[in-house]
Write a protein that holds these residues in place. Structure first.
Motif, PDB file in Angstrom:
ATOM      1  N   ARG A   1     -19.399  -0.472 -11.272  1.00 53.56           N
ATOM      2  CA  ARG A   1     -19.530  -1.440 -10.172  1.00 53.56           C
ATOM      3  C   ARG A   1     -19.284  -0.739  -8.845  1.00 53.56           C
ATOM      4  O   ARG A   1     -18.618   0.285  -8.790  1.00 53.56           O
ATOM      5  N   ARG A   2     -19.763  -1.345  -7.793  1.00 51.37           N
ATOM      6  CA  ARG A   2     -19.511  -0.831  -6.445  1.00 51.37           C
ATOM      7  C   ARG A   2     -18.131  -1.316  -6.015  1.00 51.37           C
ATOM      8  O   ARG A   2     -17.954  -2.496  -5.725  1.00 51.37           O
ATOM      9  N   THR A   3     -17.177  -0.396  -5.983  1.00 52.34           N
ATOM     10  CA  THR A   3     -15.798  -0.797  -5.715  1.00 52.34           C
ATOM     11  C   THR A   3     -15.175  -0.058  -4.532  1.00 52.34           C
ATOM     12  O   THR A   3     -14.020  -0.294  -4.213  1.00 52.34           O
ATOM     13  N   ALA A   4     -15.924   0.814  -3.877  1.00 53.21           N
ATOM     14  CA  ALA A   4     -15.343   1.610  -2.787  1.00 53.21           C
ATOM     15  C   ALA A   4     -14.738   0.730  -1.700  1.00 53.21           C
ATOM     16  O   ALA A   4     -13.624   0.983  -1.240  1.00 53.21           O
ATOM     17  N   ALA A   5     -15.443  -0.308  -1.286  1.00 55.90           N
ATOM     18  CA  ALA A   5     -14.920  -1.194  -0.235  1.00 55.90           C
ATOM     19  C   ALA A   5     -13.688  -1.951  -0.727  1.00 55.90           C
ATOM     20  O   ALA A   5     -12.736  -2.153   0.035  1.00 55.90           O
ATOM     21  N   LEU A   6     -13.689  -2.347  -1.990  1.00 58.69           N
ATOM     22  CA  LEU A   6     -12.524  -3.038  -2.547  1.00 58.69           C
ATOM     23  C   LEU A   6     -11.307  -2.116  -2.573  1.00 58.69           C
ATOM     24  O   LEU A   6     -10.198  -2.528  -2.241  1.00 58.69           O
ATOM     25  N   VAL A   7     -11.512  -0.870  -2.950  1.00 62.43           N
ATOM     26  CA  VAL A   7     -10.407   0.094  -2.972  1.00 62.43           C
ATOM     27  C   VAL A   7      -9.867   0.300  -1.560  1.00 62.43           C
ATOM     28  O   VAL A   7      -8.654   0.359  -1.353  1.00 62.43           O
ATOM     29  N   GLN A   8     -10.752   0.369  -0.569  1.00 67.21           N
ATOM     30  CA  GLN A   8     -10.297   0.513   0.820  1.00 67.21           C
ATOM     31  C   GLN A   8      -9.464  -0.690   1.243  1.00 67.21           C
ATOM     32  O   GLN A   8      -8.446  -0.537   1.920  1.00 67.21           O
ATOM     33  N   MET A   9      -9.873  -1.878   0.846  1.00 67.92           N
ATOM     34  CA  MET A   9      -9.097  -3.077   1.184  1.00 67.92           C
ATOM     35  C   MET A   9      -7.744  -3.054   0.479  1.00 67.92           C
ATOM     36  O   MET A   9      -6.734  -3.435   1.073  1.00 67.92           O
ATOM     37  N   LEU A  10      -7.711  -2.618  -0.770  1.00 70.21           N
ATOM     38  CA  LEU A  10      -6.439  -2.503  -1.488  1.00 70.21           C
ATOM     39  C   LEU A  10      -5.516  -1.511  -0.790  1.00 70.21           C
ATOM     40  O   LEU A  10      -4.319  -1.758  -0.647  1.00 70.21           O
ATOM     41  N   GLU A  11      -6.076  -0.384  -0.345  1.00 68.35           N
ATOM     42  CA  GLU A  11      -5.266   0.624   0.353  1.00 68.35           C
ATOM     43  C   GLU A  11      -4.719   0.077   1.663  1.00 68.35           C
ATOM     44  O   GLU A  11      -3.559   0.308   2.005  1.00 68.35           O
ATOM     45  N   LEU A  12      -5.534  -0.656   2.388  1.00 75.31           N
ATOM     46  CA  LEU A  12      -5.090  -1.264   3.641  1.00 75.31           C
ATOM     47  C   LEU A  12      -3.957  -2.251   3.383  1.00 75.31           C
ATOM     48  O   LEU A  12      -2.920  -2.229   4.060  1.00 75.31           O
ATOM     49  N   ARG A  13      -4.121  -3.101   2.386  1.00 75.02           N
ATOM     50  CA  ARG A  13      -3.077  -4.085   2.077  1.00 75.02           C
ATOM     51  C   ARG A  13      -1.801  -3.398   1.592  1.00 75.02           C
ATOM     52  O   ARG A  13      -0.696  -3.810   1.956  1.00 75.02           O
ATOM     53  N   ALA A  14      -1.935  -2.347   0.800  1.00 75.52           N
ATOM     54  CA  ALA A  14      -0.758  -1.609   0.331  1.00 75.52           C
ATOM     55  C   ALA A  14      -0.012  -1.002   1.514  1.00 75.52           C
ATOM     56  O   ALA A  14       1.222  -1.040   1.558  1.00 75.52           O
ATOM     57  N   ASP A  15      -0.741  -0.466   2.488  1.00 73.71           N
ATOM     58  CA  ASP A  15      -0.102   0.075   3.695  1.00 73.71           C
ATOM     59  C   ASP A  15       0.659  -1.018   4.432  1.00 73.71           C
ATOM     60  O   ASP A  15       1.765  -0.798   4.922  1.00 73.71           O
ATOM     61  N   GLN A  16       0.066  -2.209   4.524  1.00 76.29           N
ATOM     62  CA  GLN A  16       0.733  -3.318   5.197  1.00 76.29           C
ATOM     63  C   GLN A  16       2.007  -3.716   4.457  1.00 76.29           C
ATOM     64  O   GLN A  16       3.035  -3.967   5.083  1.00 76.29           O
ATOM     65  N   LEU A  17       1.937  -3.761   3.154  1.00 77.62           N
ATOM     66  CA  LEU A  17       3.117  -4.125   2.372  1.00 77.62           C
ATOM     67  C   LEU A  17       4.208  -3.074   2.503  1.00 77.62           C
ATOM     68  O   LEU A  17       5.387  -3.407   2.622  1.00 77.62           O
ATOM     69  N   ARG A  18       3.833  -1.809   2.507  1.00 78.27           N
ATOM     70  CA  ARG A  18       4.821  -0.740   2.659  1.00 78.27           C
ATOM     71  C   ARG A  18       5.492  -0.793   4.030  1.00 78.27           C
ATOM     72  O   ARG A  18       6.643  -0.433   4.177  1.00 78.27           O
ATOM     73  N   ALA A  19       4.739  -1.258   5.015  1.00 85.60           N
ATOM     74  CA  ALA A  19       5.279  -1.364   6.372  1.00 85.60           C
ATOM     75  C   ALA A  19       6.129  -2.626   6.535  1.00 85.60           C
ATOM     76  O   ALA A  19       6.687  -2.853   7.601  1.00 85.60           O
ATOM     77  N   GLY A  20       6.195  -3.435   5.502  1.00 84.41           N
ATOM     78  CA  GLY A  20       7.014  -4.638   5.560  1.00 84.41           C
ATOM     79  C   GLY A  20       6.286  -5.862   6.049  1.00 84.41           C
ATOM     80  O   GLY A  20       6.884  -6.898   6.266  1.00 84.41           O
ATOM     81  N   SER A  21       4.982  -5.782   6.224  1.00 80.23           N
ATOM     82  CA  SER A  21       4.214  -6.915   6.715  1.00 80.23           C
ATOM     83  C   SER A  21       3.700  -7.724   5.545  1.00 80.23           C
ATOM     84  O   SER A  21       2.920  -7.256   4.747  1.00 80.23           O
ATOM     85  N   ARG A  22       4.157  -8.969   5.449  1.00 81.17           N
ATOM     86  CA  ARG A  22       3.677  -9.863   4.395  1.00 81.17           C
ATOM     87  C   ARG A  22       2.520 -10.724   4.893  1.00 81.17           C
ATOM     88  O   ARG A  22       1.825 -11.333   4.129  1.00 81.17           O
ATOM     89  N   VAL A  23       2.341 -10.789   6.195  1.00 79.38           N
ATOM     90  CA  VAL A  23       1.296 -11.622   6.768  1.00 79.38           C
ATOM     91  C   VAL A  23       0.246 -10.712   7.377  1.00 79.38           C
ATOM     92  O   VAL A  23       0.561  -9.812   8.138  1.00 79.38           O
ATOM     93  N   VAL A  24      -0.990 -10.948   7.034  1.00 72.14           N
ATOM     94  CA  VAL A  24      -2.075 -10.165   7.604  1.00 72.14           C
ATOM     95  C   VAL A  24      -2.540 -10.857   8.869  1.00 72.14           C
ATOM     96  O   VAL A  24      -3.037 -11.979   8.827  1.00 72.14           O
ATOM     97  N   ALA A  25      -2.337 -10.201   9.991  1.00 69.84           N
ATOM     98  CA  ALA A  25      -2.757 -10.763  11.271  1.00 69.84           C
ATOM     99  C   ALA A  25      -4.173 -10.290  11.588  1.00 69.84           C
ATOM    100  O   ALA A  25      -4.628  -9.277  11.075  1.00 69.84           O
TER     101      ALA A  25
END
Length: 98
Positions: free
Chosen positions: A54-78
């Motif tokens: 499946r085409r998952t590159a964009a999904l993986v990028q979104m997962l990486e972005l969200r993981a970075d936000q969680l690591r930074a302590g942000s639970r809310v995506v602004a």
């Protein structure tokens, strides 16, 4: 996109096997499409696992972005912050009071 739960373990193991990756350990963020886990990212670091058919590159990028936000302590995506150019435009559009 959501955190993996204990009930997802068998599907994560199957996805890892499909991707020729070692069995998953620790906490994961997962991306689902049509009730299928198609990509997963370990929150503790390491390479993502994804369905190679499946085409998952964009999904993986979104997962990486969200993981970075969680690591930074942000639970809310602004939403994106306005740039200075956008701020200047908004100031010009505001009515002036005298």
């Amino acid at each position: 996109m959501r955190p993996a739960r204990a009930a997802d373990t068998a599907r994560l193991v199957a996805l890892a096997a499909l991707d020729s990756a070692p069995p998953p350990r620790g906490e994961y963020l997962i991306a689902e499409t049509e009730a299928q886990i198609v990509a997963a990212l370990p929150l503790g670091g390491g390479r993502p696992i994804a369905d190679p058919f499946r085409r998952t590159a964009a999904l993986v990028q979104m997962l990486e972005l969200r993981a970075d936000q969680l690591r930074a302590g942000s639970r809310v995506v602004a939403g994106p912050r306005p740039t200075e150019g956008l701020r200047a435009l908004l100031r010009r559009l505001q009515p002036h009071t005298s």
